[in-house]
Structure formats: C-alpha cells, structure tokens
Design a protein around this motif. Structure first.
Motif, PDB file in Angstrom:
ATOM      1  N   TYR A 105     -35.124 -24.612  62.656  1.00 60.50           N
ATOM      2  CA  TYR A 105     -35.608 -23.277  62.346  1.00 60.50           C
ATOM      3  C   TYR A 105     -35.915 -22.563  63.653  1.00 60.50           C
ATOM      4  O   TYR A 105     -36.655 -23.068  64.488  1.00 60.50           O
ATOM      5  CB  TYR A 105     -36.874 -23.347  61.490  1.00 60.50           C
ATOM      6  CG  TYR A 105     -37.371 -21.991  61.055  1.00 60.50           C
ATOM      7  CD1 TYR A 105     -36.860 -21.392  59.906  1.00 60.50           C
ATOM      8  CD2 TYR A 105     -38.333 -21.309  61.778  1.00 60.50           C
ATOM      9  CE1 TYR A 105     -37.302 -20.145  59.503  1.00 60.50           C
ATOM     10  CE2 TYR A 105     -38.782 -20.061  61.383  1.00 60.50           C
ATOM     11  CZ  TYR A 105     -38.265 -19.486  60.242  1.00 60.50           C
ATOM     12  OH  TYR A 105     -38.697 -18.248  59.843  1.00 60.50           O
ATOM     13  N   GLY A 106     -35.337 -21.396  63.859  1.00 57.09           N
ATOM     14  CA  GLY A 106     -35.556 -20.647  65.084  1.00 57.09           C
ATOM     15  C   GLY A 106     -34.729 -21.223  66.221  1.00 57.09           C
ATOM     16  O   GLY A 106     -33.620 -21.693  66.032  1.00 57.09           O
ATOM     17  N   GLY A 107     -35.291 -21.162  67.434  1.00 58.15           N
ATOM     18  CA  GLY A 107     -34.600 -21.698  68.594  1.00 58.15           C
ATOM     19  C   GLY A 107     -33.645 -20.726  69.256  1.00 58.15           C
ATOM     20  O   GLY A 107     -32.937 -21.083  70.180  1.00 58.15           O
ATOM     21  N   CYS A 108     -33.627 -19.475  68.790  1.00 59.04           N
ATOM     22  CA  CYS A 108     -32.789 -18.457  69.434  1.00 59.04           C
ATOM     23  C   CYS A 108     -33.483 -17.107  69.343  1.00 59.04           C
ATOM     24  O   CYS A 108     -34.407 -16.918  68.555  1.00 59.04           O
ATOM     25  CB  CYS A 108     -31.396 -18.401  68.798  1.00 59.04           C
ATOM     26  SG  CYS A 108     -31.383 -18.028  67.057  1.00 59.04           S
ATOM     27  N   ASP A 109     -33.040 -16.177  70.194  1.00 59.97           N
ATOM     28  CA  ASP A 109     -33.573 -14.801  70.212  1.00 59.97           C
ATOM     29  C   ASP A 109     -35.092 -14.742  70.379  1.00 59.97           C
ATOM     30  O   ASP A 109     -35.776 -13.957  69.735  1.00 59.97           O
ATOM     31  CB  ASP A 109     -33.169 -14.044  68.939  1.00 59.97           C
ATOM     32  CG  ASP A 109     -31.658 -13.906  68.817  1.00 59.97           C
ATOM     33  OD1 ASP A 109     -31.007 -13.784  69.870  1.00 59.97           O
ATOM     34  OD2 ASP A 109     -31.142 -13.932  67.692  1.00 59.97           O
ATOM     35  N   GLY A 110     -35.621 -15.609  71.234  1.00 61.53           N
ATOM     36  CA  GLY A 110     -37.046 -15.557  71.552  1.00 61.53           C
ATOM     37  C   GLY A 110     -37.964 -16.243  70.572  1.00 61.53           C
ATOM     38  O   GLY A 110     -39.184 -16.146  70.679  1.00 61.53           O
ATOM     39  N   VAL A 111     -37.412 -16.950  69.583  1.00 61.15           N
ATOM     40  CA  VAL A 111     -38.227 -17.604  68.557  1.00 61.15           C
ATOM     41  C   VAL A 111     -38.367 -19.084  68.885  1.00 61.15           C
ATOM     42  O   VAL A 111     -37.394 -19.755  69.231  1.00 61.15           O
ATOM     43  CB  VAL A 111     -37.585 -17.438  67.162  1.00 61.15           C
ATOM     44  CG1 VAL A 111     -38.415 -18.125  66.094  1.00 61.15           C
ATOM     45  CG2 VAL A 111     -37.436 -15.950  66.841  1.00 61.15           C
ATOM     46  N   ASP A 112     -39.611 -19.602  68.806  1.00 65.95           N
ATOM     47  CA  ASP A 112     -39.836 -21.027  69.046  1.00 65.95           C
ATOM     48  C   ASP A 112     -38.992 -21.863  68.101  1.00 65.95           C
ATOM     49  O   ASP A 112     -38.630 -21.419  67.001  1.00 65.95           O
ATOM     50  CB  ASP A 112     -41.315 -21.376  68.850  1.00 65.95           C
ATOM     51  CG  ASP A 112     -42.197 -20.770  69.928  1.00 65.95           C
ATOM     52  OD1 ASP A 112     -41.660 -20.329  70.963  1.00 65.95           O
ATOM     53  OD2 ASP A 112     -43.424 -20.732  69.724  1.00 65.95           O
ATOM     54  N   MET A 113     -38.674 -23.087  68.509  1.00 69.67           N
ATOM     55  CA  MET A 113     -37.811 -23.962  67.718  1.00 69.67           C
ATOM     56  C   MET A 113     -38.642 -24.999  66.962  1.00 69.67           C
ATOM     57  O   MET A 113     -39.437 -25.720  67.563  1.00 69.67           O
ATOM     58  CB  MET A 113     -36.822 -24.681  68.639  1.00 69.67           C
ATOM     59  CG  MET A 113     -35.887 -25.608  67.912  1.00 69.67           C
ATOM     60  SD  MET A 113     -34.744 -26.448  69.048  1.00 69.67           S
ATOM     61  CE  MET A 113     -35.812 -27.722  69.695  1.00 69.67           C
ATOM     62  N   ASP A 114     -38.462 -25.049  65.654  1.00 65.61           N
ATOM     63  CA  ASP A 114     -39.085 -26.075  64.819  1.00 65.61           C
ATOM     64  C   ASP A 114     -37.990 -26.985  64.285  1.00 65.61           C
ATOM     65  O   ASP A 114     -36.989 -26.510  63.743  1.00 65.61           O
ATOM     66  CB  ASP A 114     -39.831 -25.454  63.633  1.00 65.61           C
ATOM     67  CG  ASP A 114     -41.057 -24.664  64.059  1.00 65.61           C
ATOM     68  OD1 ASP A 114     -41.579 -24.934  65.155  1.00 65.61           O
ATOM     69  OD2 ASP A 114     -41.482 -23.781  63.288  1.00 65.61           O
ATOM     70  N   VAL A 115     -38.192 -28.286  64.430  1.00 70.09           N
ATOM     71  CA  VAL A 115     -37.242 -29.261  63.887  1.00 70.09           C
ATOM     72  C   VAL A 115     -37.869 -29.879  62.644  1.00 70.09           C
ATOM     73  O   VAL A 115     -38.923 -30.511  62.707  1.00 70.09           O
ATOM     74  CB  VAL A 115     -36.910 -30.368  64.913  1.00 70.09           C
ATOM     75  CG1 VAL A 115     -35.940 -31.371  64.317  1.00 70.09           C
ATOM     76  CG2 VAL A 115     -36.325 -29.761  66.184  1.00 70.09           C
ATOM     77  N   TRP A 116     -37.198 -29.668  61.505  1.00 72.46           N
ATOM     78  CA  TRP A 116     -37.636 -30.227  60.232  1.00 72.46           C
ATOM     79  C   TRP A 116     -36.748 -31.423  59.913  1.00 72.46           C
ATOM     80  O   TRP A 116     -35.525 -31.301  59.878  1.00 72.46           O
ATOM     81  CB  TRP A 116     -37.528 -29.182  59.123  1.00 72.46           C
ATOM     82  CG  TRP A 116     -38.554 -28.095  59.229  1.00 72.46           C
ATOM     83  CD1 TRP A 116     -38.508 -27.003  60.039  1.00 72.46           C
ATOM     84  CD2 TRP A 116     -39.772 -28.013  58.505  1.00 72.46           C
ATOM     85  NE1 TRP A 116     -39.634 -26.238  59.859  1.00 72.46           N
ATOM     86  CE2 TRP A 116     -40.426 -26.830  58.923  1.00 72.46           C
ATOM     87  CE3 TRP A 116     -40.376 -28.816  57.538  1.00 72.46           C
ATOM     88  CZ2 TRP A 116     -41.648 -26.451  58.405  1.00 72.46           C
ATOM     89  CZ3 TRP A 116     -41.601 -28.423  57.022  1.00 72.46           C
ATOM     90  CH2 TRP A 116     -42.223 -27.250  57.443  1.00 72.46           C
ATOM     91  N   LEU A 117     -37.355 -32.584  59.668  1.00 71.48           N
ATOM     92  CA  LEU A 117     -36.621 -33.818  59.411  1.00 71.48           C
ATOM     93  C   LEU A 117     -36.770 -34.228  57.952  1.00 71.48           C
ATOM     94  O   LEU A 117     -37.883 -34.206  57.406  1.00 71.48           O
ATOM     95  CB  LEU A 117     -37.175 -34.928  60.316  1.00 71.48           C
ATOM     96  CG  LEU A 117     -36.348 -36.195  60.440  1.00 71.48           C
ATOM     97  CD1 LEU A 117     -35.109 -35.931  61.304  1.00 71.48           C
ATOM     98  CD2 LEU A 117     -37.183 -37.306  61.056  1.00 71.48           C
ATOM     99  N   MET A 118     -35.645 -34.576  57.314  1.00 69.79           N
ATOM    100  CA  MET A 118     -35.693 -35.105  55.956  1.00 69.79           C
ATOM    101  C   MET A 118     -35.854 -36.620  56.069  1.00 69.79           C
ATOM    102  O   MET A 118     -34.906 -37.342  56.337  1.00 69.79           O
ATOM    103  CB  MET A 118     -34.417 -34.755  55.178  1.00 69.79           C
ATOM    104  CG  MET A 118     -34.444 -35.221  53.740  1.00 69.79           C
ATOM    105  SD  MET A 118     -32.920 -34.806  52.852  1.00 69.79           S
ATOM    106  CE  MET A 118     -33.351 -33.220  52.190  1.00 69.79           C
TER     107      MET A 118
END
Length: 199
Positions: A105-118
């Motif tokens: 989630y995010g990670g581009c255009d100035g937005v922090d990156m959240d990694v969601w794991l199933m």
C-alpha cells in the motif's frame, strides 16, 4: 501446460490449458475482472499466480486480488486488506515474502509504504501490516518496494528501480548494494534449487 490471457477490449482474463495429444489450447475458465495493469507479470505465490484487479462500475469500483490456481486451473478472487484507499494512493503491487503473499500500500508519489502480509494463505482475516517505510527517510523520487527478507529484521528494498538497499527494521539503518550497471533495472527474486525444471 497452462496460460492466462488478458483481453483489453473485453476486460476479461481467460485460463487455457494446452492438450499435448491434440496440440491445441482449450479455454477452461473466463473471469470478467479488470486487471489493473495488464502488462504486469503476475506474482507466483502458494501455487497460484496473482494480479491486482478491480471490479464494478466507476461509482462502486472495488480493488481485489485475482489469482489463478495452477493445479486446480481455477480463478479465485481474494479481498485486499481493509484499508481506505484515496484517489492519490492505494495498493500498488503484490509480491511474495518468506513464502507469504503480500500487498503493498503506497510507496509512490510521496506516500509511505505499508507492507500487508497474508499470514495464512486464503484467509482474508490473516492480513497483517508488518512494515511501514517512511518516504522521506529513503529519499526516493518515484517509488519503493520490498524484494525479500535476508534475516528476520533485514529487508531488501528497491528504490526508484535505480538503487537496492538492505534496511534493518530494528536499528532503522540501511546499507546500499553496489550497482552493477548505470541503467534502470527490474529486480526479481529467485530461489536456487537442485531439482531441474526439465525433469
């Protein structure tokens, strides 16, 4: 042998199986879900190929994951983590970390990156946010995404398809990998095996 073909005009994806006796392709299933980026290669995890997709009209459009189970030759739809997406950001890609499907989630255009794991494959309630990487801290222009874990606390992150860093989640320190070329790159992760794919 199986393949999935995407039709831009019909906004559908069909799975086909090749019959060695008749030397022909047979369509086994068609899914009318719109792949968000049809030119992107699907992510293989847990015996299935996965794509970010969306369904519904413009007013009630919702993002989802479309997967193709290679063994069962079936399309399956899986819900993304329950996060409120805005016009400027959302889920940008899928991947596989430590054998588990993740959604970025995010990670581009100035937005922090959240990694969601199933954590449990196929169980929507097992989505868990495991990493948040700060945009400013990584000094990127276009985007960042995780490639793999080296140890429990060390994640390898691709920055702008230009640099690759090893980032320690506990100490919040990073080490830049030496570049092997002066061009943009596409990073892929593979696992070595003593088993030959040719039998």
């Amino acid at each position: 042998m199986a393949r999935a073909s995407y039709s831009v005009s019909a906004k559908s994806i069909s799975s086909e199986v090749f019959n060695l006796k008749s030397h022909s392709w047979k369509t086994v299933q068609v899914s009318h879900i719109d792949i968000n980026n049809p030119v992107e290669i699907g992510i293989f995890s847990n015996g299935s190929v996965h794509w970010l997709a969306s369904q519904g009209g413009d007013l009630n459009r919702r993002n989802t994951i479309l997967s193709f189970d290679v063994k069962e030759e079936l399309f399956i739809e899986t819900a993304l983590p329950n996060v409120t997406c805005t016009e400027y950001t959302g889920f940008t890609c899928l991947g596989d970390l430590k054998g588990c499907l993740y959604a970025l989630y995010g990670g581009c255009d100035g937005v922090d990156m959240d990694v969601w794991l199933m954590k449990e494959y196929g169980a929507v309630n097992s989505w868990s946010k495991i990493i948040r990487l700060n945009w400013v801290e990584f000094d990127v222009d276009y985007g960042m995404h995780p490639l793999c874990f080296i140890h429990e606390d060390d994640v390898v992150v691709d920055l702008d398809a230009w640099n690759i860093v090893r980032y320690n989640l506990s100490s919040k320190t990073m080490k830049m990998f030496k570049k092997c070329s002066t061009d943009w790159h596409l990073s892929l992760v593979y696992t070595e095996s003593l088993v030959s794919p040719y039998g």
